[in-house]
Every structure is written in structure tokens, then in C-alpha cells.
Design an enzyme around this catalytic site. Structure first.
Site, PDB file in Angstrom:
ATOM      1  N   ASP A 105     -21.504  -2.083  58.095  1.00  0.00           N
ATOM      2  CA  ASP A 105     -20.922  -2.796  59.235  1.00  0.00           C
ATOM      3  C   ASP A 105     -21.684  -4.092  59.461  1.00  0.00           C
ATOM      4  O   ASP A 105     -22.803  -4.271  58.966  1.00  0.00           O
ATOM      5  CB  ASP A 105     -20.942  -1.931  60.505  1.00  0.00           C
ATOM      6  CG  ASP A 105     -22.344  -1.513  60.916  1.00  0.00           C
ATOM      7  OD1 ASP A 105     -23.163  -1.188  60.024  1.00  0.00           O
ATOM      8  OD2 ASP A 105     -22.653  -1.524  62.127  1.00  0.00           O
ATOM      9  N   GLU A 172     -24.461   0.934  62.152  1.00  0.00           N
ATOM     10  CA  GLU A 172     -25.856   0.562  62.409  1.00  0.00           C
ATOM     11  C   GLU A 172     -25.974  -0.488  63.493  1.00  0.00           C
ATOM     12  O   GLU A 172     -26.872  -0.437  64.335  1.00  0.00           O
ATOM     13  CB  GLU A 172     -26.508   0.054  61.112  1.00  0.00           C
ATOM     14  CG  GLU A 172     -28.033  -0.006  61.185  1.00  0.00           C
ATOM     15  CD  GLU A 172     -28.590  -1.322  61.712  1.00  0.00           C
ATOM     16  OE1 GLU A 172     -29.786  -1.364  62.022  1.00  0.00           O
ATOM     17  OE2 GLU A 172     -27.830  -2.307  61.828  1.00  0.00           O
TER      18      GLU A 172
HETATM   19  C1  LIG Z   1     -32.912  -5.100  61.173  1.00  0.00           C
HETATM   20  C2  LIG Z   1     -31.436  -4.757  61.002  1.00  0.00           C
HETATM   21  N1  LIG Z   1     -30.901  -5.518  59.950  1.00  0.00           N
HETATM   22  C3  LIG Z   1     -30.676  -5.021  62.291  1.00  0.00           C
HETATM   23  O1  LIG Z   1     -30.125  -6.087  62.430  1.00  0.00           O
HETATM   24  N2  LIG Z   1     -30.663  -4.070  63.215  1.00  0.00           N
HETATM   25  C4  LIG Z   1     -30.052  -4.210  64.515  1.00  0.00           C
HETATM   26  C5  LIG Z   1     -29.779  -2.813  65.015  1.00  0.00           C
HETATM   27  C6  LIG Z   1     -29.090  -2.697  66.334  1.00  0.00           C
HETATM   28  C7  LIG Z   1     -29.330  -1.738  67.236  1.00  0.00           C
HETATM   29  N3  LIG Z   1     -28.495  -1.933  68.277  1.00  0.00           N
HETATM   30  C8  LIG Z   1     -27.759  -2.972  67.996  1.00  0.00           C
HETATM   31  N4  LIG Z   1     -28.124  -3.420  66.795  1.00  0.00           N
HETATM   32  C9  LIG Z   1     -30.994  -4.950  65.444  1.00  0.00           C
HETATM   33  O2  LIG Z   1     -32.208  -4.941  65.221  1.00  0.00           O
HETATM   34  O3  LIG Z   1     -30.482  -5.588  66.392  1.00  0.00           O
HETATM   35 ZN    ZN Z   2     -28.977  -4.600  59.205  1.00  0.00          ZN
HETATM   36 ZN    ZN Z   3     -28.110  -6.393  61.913  1.00  0.00          ZN
END
Ligand SMILES: C[C@H](N)C(=O)N[C@@H](Cc1c[nH]cn1)C(=O)O
Ligand code: ZN
Ligand code: ZN
Length: 485
Positions: A105, A172
Site C-alpha cells: 500500500d 502498513e
Molecule cells: C517507515 C515506513 N516506510 C513508513 O512510512 N511507515 C509509516 C507507518 C504508519 C503508521 N501509521 C501511519 N503510517 C510511518 O512511519 O508513518
Molecule cells: Zn513503508
Molecule cells: Zn510509508
């Protein structure tokens, strides 16, 4: 630096010679707008999972699309969560098993947000160096690097020296809903017998030197909702006669952090561990330029101006609060004179080791309720934590890290920095617990890739060398594991 073994050399050549094919593979998946936070894009998110499953099958993997139930939306509707792909390639009891996690996603993106190109059409820059598109770096590019690496082994007729298992989710960016339950349900079946876990879903600290990542912050995401009327109102006719929802909301949001970035929610700092002398030492040797960092984000002044260690610690090992947006508030062009009837403020807190999402939720709800009660507004107020994920820190002395360091040296000819990261991959700690083994993050893209931002990109070099890197990591795990056992 050690010489590249002959088999790996053949694989590296295959990757280099198939650059165009591998870019086309990424183009095909960037085209699918798999935005997990948008309910109207759910069919695309599911399509992305199906397309990726087919790609894994073509490589000979056994796959399953696992139903993880329903998602309840804030408007009361329920929609099906996208399936999680579980896949496995190889079941040789004499080989180690690597579990690979990635996500399919993406964050929302629209040309009107300030993209120079269509976000869902992978576009090569005129100098041929960068590939622009939503998900190019986060996380479709790295997932495709795994597929490129496997194809390269197979096309060169070189035995993949490890059994590979895949867990590829599609929620994710929206709190990994449904995945934790699946991990628990398959703990003693699919997730048993895993020797190493590897995730490629983060970024280099800079733009030139590769790194390996052993820590992530967690995230607690909040919605705070204020309702002031039964319908939107004309501000000329009704302005001045009621407490407006947006003013109330801004008052609440403003109570979260002060001008210096200090979190003003009581209790939040209680569980943050003090910085040890040993830890301070680690920050000294990290290759990080404050001026390049400032230039990259285009900001004139940072909170901890020129102090490299403080900046890194603020990103990696202290909590922070960010305000993301206000649903329902007028945000388009022009000068609409409306009083929105209901607004929802969205903010998140990045949390660090020793902090518990449930305690964070308790502190934030208590704080906002107290600020609300003091405000004395007659409007409706509601605050909820939509998702909470823990932080993670790993053991860098594990063979997983030794193998990855060696792989970086084989591909990039440098010793990688060992870094933590301020972003969150909430499922990381669950993967560690469910498999009972070590997890490593091998970033593929650069710090300036613009993940979650306008004009997200991955450099062609990172995408191609990244495919080699993951092939080399599998190779090194195979070599070092057999020595170890
Ligand atoms: C580090 C990873 N690629 C990422 O972007 N994770 C998001 C996960 C997230 C959790 N709630 C909404 N998004 C982030 O760190 O924002
Ligand atoms: Zn990510
Ligand atoms: Zn991300």
C-alpha cells in the site's frame, strides 16, 4: 574489501543487464493506486496484492492470500481489509530460512498536491537518474528489488542459498490492521522455523552512503473531533454567535506542543530512557551533515540548530508530536466563507523504547479532556487513538547484521553506518516476537526520496544496486549460517 564470489558476480551482471526490465516491473505496480487510507481505493489495494501474488507464483513461490477480516470506518461503515500475502520459496531443511516483510500500500498522492508528474505513472527524469512515482521508494521499489534478486538467481541457474518466506501486507500506511492477529494465528505454522527476518522499508540517512537500521520509533495516531452545528453555516449570518468547531480544535491542537517542540502532555516523558554515555559515543561517528539535511528539507532553522547528535536523537530516540491535518475544514483554493459544522484534527506521536501505546493513549486523552473542560465550550468533543504501535531496537551483533554488512561491502564497497530511524513499521516488533529471532532493516532508497511527500522517487542506482544488495544478503546469510551451524 573482499572480492565478489563468482556466482554472485554472475547475479550482479544479470541485474545490471536487466535494468530496463526491472524498471518496467516497478512501473507496472506504481500504476496501481493502492492507497490504504482511502476506502474508495480498496479495490486497487486488493488488485495490487493479487498482481504481486502472481509475480511470486511465477518465481515458483507457494502463496496464499489471507483474509484478515473487516475494517470499521469512522462513518460507521465496514469494508473488507485487503488480504495479506503469505508466500514461501524453498523448504530445504539444510538451508536457513529468511522471512521477508514488505508492504504494497501507499500514501495518498495527487498531482494537485504539487507533483511535477502523474504520481501513479513511474517517470524517469530527463538525466535518466531518478524514477518518480508514489511507492517508488516506500515500499513498492524495495519489494520489487526482492523479486528482481530472486529472478536473477534463477535465471543464472544458481541455487538460492536460503528458504524464503514472504509476508506482504497492504495496510502498513494505516496501522497494519489485521496483521497482528494473522501473525498470532500462524505463529506455530507459517511463522515457525524462521532464522532471520529482513525488512526493506526505510531509507539511507544521507544520499551517498548505505546504512543498516536497527531501531524504529513507534506511532500512536489520534483523531480529535469537534462538532458545533447540524450543518455548515454562512459565517456572515452566523459568525459571532457560537463557538466554532475549528477554533475549539485549534485550541486543543495548540496545547500539545510548545514553540520549542516540547511535548506538553503530562506523563509523556516519564518512561523515556535517559541517554547513556555509550549511546552518545555511537552518534559521534555517524556520517550525517546538518547543512545537507537542512537543504534537503528546505527549512531555514531547526529546533536544535547545528547540533548533529541532538538532531539525530530527536528523530530516533525521543518522542515527537506532528499535526497532520484537519478533516472537514475548508482547504481548497478560493475564499469560501464557511463555518464547518464538524472538524476532525489528526495528529500522531512517535514513541520510543519503554513507552507503552496504551499509556500514551491514556495521557493524551486525559490531557485533551482537561484542556477541553477548561475551555468551557458547549460543542461536542471526542478523542480516539486509531492505532498504536510500539518502537523497536535490535541486537546489531547478530549474524543477520554481519551478513548484511558484508553484503553492503560487496555491492557498495563501503562499511555501512548503523542507524536508527524515526519512522515506524509497527509490525516489526511483532515479527521479532512471533518468530523469536532477529530482525534487520536494509534500506534501499535515499533520505531525499520524498516518502509520503510530493515527487517521491527512487534513484535508478539505488533500485538496481538495491536488487544486487538483497541478492548478496541472501548469499551471505547462506554462507554465514552454514558456518555458524
Ligand atoms: C517507515 C515506513 N516506510 C513508513 O512510512 N511507515 C509509516 C507507518 C504508519 C503508521 N501509521 C501511519 N503510517 C510511518 O512511519 O508513518
Ligand atoms: Zn513503508
Ligand atoms: Zn510509508
Amino acid at each position: 574489501m573482499t572480492a565478489v564470489p563468482a556466482d554472485l558476480g554472475k547475479i550482479f551482471d544479470y541485474v545490471a543487464n536487466n535494468k530496463e526490465k526491472f524498471i518496467s516491473r516497478l512501473r507496472e505496480v506504481v500504476r496501481i493506486p493502492s492507497v490504504s487510507s482511502a476506502p474508495d481505493k480498496r479495490d486497487d489495494v486488493i488488485a495490487m496484492a493479487r498482481v504481486t501474488e502472481e509475480k511470486l507464483k511465477k518465481l515458483g513461490a507457494k502463496t496464499e492470500l489471507c483474509d484478515v477480516g473487516m475494517q470499521k470506518l469512522s462513518d460507521g461503515r465496514s469494508i473488507r481489509l485487503p488480504p495479506v500475502i503469505l508466500g514461501s520459496l524453498g523448504e530445504d531443511p539444510n538451508k536457513p530460512t529468511i522471512l521477508i516483510y514488505g508492504h504494497l500500500d501507499v500514501q495518498p498522492a495527487a498531482k494537485e498536491d504539487g507533483w511535477n508528474t502523474d504520481p501513479f505513472e513511474l517517470t524517469l527524469s530527463s538525466d535518466g537518474k531518478r524514477l518518480y512515482g508514489r511507492g517508488a521508494s516506500d515500499d513498492k521499489g524495495p519489494v520489487m528489488c526482492w523479486l528482481n534478486a530472486i529472478e536473477s538467481y534463477q535465471s543464472c541457474h544458481i541455487d538460492v542459498p536460503a528458504n524464503l518466506k514472504f509476508v506482504l501486507e497492504s495496510m502498513e500506511e494505516s496501522g497494519s490492521e489485521g496483521l497482528e492477529d494473522l501473525l498470532q494465528a500462524r505463529k506455530d505454522t507459517f511463522f515457525s522455523g524462521v532464522d532471520y527476518v529482513c525488512i526493506s522499508d526505510n531509507y539511507w540517512l544521507g544520499t551517498k552512503k548505505p546504512c543498516l537500521t536497527y531501531g524504529l520509533r513507534g506511532i500512536c495516531y489520534f483523531f480529535v473531533e469537534i462538532e458545533c452545528a447540524a450543518k455548515d453555516l454562512h459565517s456572515g449570518l452566523y459568525g459571532g454567535v457560537l463557538n466554532e468547531a475549528t477554533s475549539d480544535l485549534i485550541h486543543l491542537l495548540d496545547s500539545l506542543i510548545d514553540r520549542h517542540g516540547n511535548i506538553m502532555v503530562p506523563g509523556i516523558q516519564d518512561d523515556v530512557l535517559p541517554v547513556t554515555d555509550e549511546e552518545k559515543e555511537l552518534y559521534k561517528n555517524i556520517d550525517f551533515s546538518v547543512s545537507e539535511f537542512k537543504a534537503e528539507i528546505g527549512s531555514k532553522q531547526l529546533l536544535h540548530n547545528e547540533d548533529k547528535a541532538k538532531i539525530l536523537m530527536s528523530r530516533w530516540r525521543f518522542p515527537s508530536i506532528s499535526i497532520h491535518g484537519i478533516e472537514g475544514a475548508f482547504a481548497e483554493e478560493g475564499s469560501k466563507t464557511v463555518i464547518p459544522r464538524k472538524v476532525i484534527g489528526k495528529f500522531s506521536m512517535r514513541i520510543v523504547p519503554n513507552m507503552d501505546p496504551l499509556k500514551v493513549e491514556e495521557c493524551v486523552v486525559k490531557h485533551l479532556t482537561s484542556v477541553w473542560n477548561k475551555r468551557g465550550s458547549a460543542n461536542k468533543f471526542k478523542v480516539i487513538m486509531t492505532h498504536g504501535g510500539r518502537s523497536w531496537v535490535s541486537d546489531i551483533n547478530h549474524i543477520n547484521y554481519t551478513a548484511a554488512r558484508s553484503a553492503v561491502k560487496l555491492v557498495y564497497k563501503v562499511e555501512p553506518d548503523l542507524t536508527r530511524e524515526g519512522g515506524s513499521i509497527p509490525i516489526t516488533i511483532n515479527l521479532e516476537e512471533v518468530t523469536g529471532t532477529n530482525v534487520i532493516l536494509i534500506p534501499i532508497g535515499c533520505c531525499d526520496d520524498g516518502a509520503h511527500s510530493q515527487n517521491e522517487k527512487i534513484d535508478v542506482l539505488n533500485y538496481i544496486e538495491g536488487s544486487k544488495l538483497l541478492a548478496a544478503y541472501i548469499y551471505e546469510i547462506g554462507r554465514m549460517h552454514s558456518k555458524e551451524t
